[in-house]
Write a protein that holds these residues in place. Structure first.
Motif, mmCIF file in Angstrom:
data_model
loop_
_atom_site.group_PDB
_atom_site.id
_atom_site.type_symbol
_atom_site.label_atom_id
_atom_site.label_comp_id
_atom_site.label_asym_id
_atom_site.label_seq_id
_atom_site.Cartn_x
_atom_site.Cartn_y
_atom_site.Cartn_z
ATOM 1 N N ASN A 156 0.861 -1.182 0.000
ATOM 2 C CA ASN A 156 0.000 0.000 0.000
ATOM 3 C C ASN A 156 0.897 1.233 0.000
ATOM 4 O OD1 ASN A 156 -1.793 2.047 0.350
ATOM 5 N ND2 ASN A 156 -2.614 1.331 2.299
ATOM 6 N N PRO A 157 1.208 1.769 -1.189
ATOM 7 C CA PRO A 157 2.170 2.862 -1.271
ATOM 8 C C PRO A 157 1.718 4.124 -0.545
ATOM 9 C CG PRO A 157 1.186 2.403 -3.418
ATOM 10 C CD PRO A 157 0.721 1.338 -2.476
ATOM 11 N N HIS A 158 0.431 4.231 -0.193
ATOM 12 C CA HIS A 158 -0.056 5.418 0.503
ATOM 13 C C HIS A 158 -0.060 5.227 2.018
ATOM 14 C CE1 HIS A 158 -1.164 7.004 -3.373
ATOM 15 N NE2 HIS A 158 -1.782 5.881 -3.632
ATOM 16 N N ALA A 159 0.381 4.068 2.502
ATOM 17 C CA ALA A 159 0.298 3.765 3.926
ATOM 18 C C ALA A 159 1.042 4.789 4.778
ATOM 19 C CB ALA A 159 0.836 2.357 4.189
ATOM 20 N N HIS A 160 2.203 5.208 4.357
ATOM 21 C CA HIS A 160 2.996 6.171 5.124
ATOM 22 C C HIS A 160 3.274 7.401 4.274
ATOM 23 C CE1 HIS A 160 3.803 2.350 7.246
ATOM 24 N NE2 HIS A 160 3.607 3.122 8.273
ATOM 25 N N ASP A 161 2.240 7.856 3.564
ATOM 26 C CA ASP A 161 2.414 8.995 2.682
ATOM 27 C C ASP A 161 2.597 10.259 3.496
ATOM 28 O OD1 ASP A 161 2.862 9.612 0.111
ATOM 29 O OD2 ASP A 161 0.808 9.344 -0.563
ATOM 30 N N GLU A 162 3.603 10.996 3.137
ATOM 31 C CA GLU A 162 3.946 12.196 3.859
ATOM 32 C C GLU A 162 3.779 13.378 2.918
ATOM 33 O OE1 GLU A 162 8.220 13.728 5.573
ATOM 34 O OE2 GLU A 162 8.161 11.790 4.596
#
Length: 75
Positions: free
Chosen positions: A16-22
């Motif tokens: 999930n590339p948005h899991a730790h989206d900053e």
């Protein structure tokens, strides 16, 4: 040295590339992409890099930068 938790976090980020989206400032994104402010604003205005509005400011997610880099490699 990576711990078990680091490995899990990294694996989750791949799934999930948005899991730790900053959210990054435009200047921070320029630093990552090694480009100038004018060029980055041009890319955002053309829709080549997605950005979000936060008050009067623009922010760019790490995943948007990654997607842009992938699009360059696919071109």
């Amino acid at each position: 040295e990576m711990t078990h938790n680091d490995t899990n976090t990294e694996a989750n980020a791949v799934q999930n590339p948005h899991a730790h989206d900053e959210l990054l400032t435009v200047r921070e994104a320029c630093g990552i992409l090694k480009c100038g402010l004018t060029r980055l604003y041009q890319l955002m205005n053309k829709g080549e890099i997605k950005s979000v509005k936060l008050g009067k400011s623009r922010r760019i997610t790490r995943s948007a930068i990654n997607e842009f880099i992938v699009s360059l490699m696919d071109a």
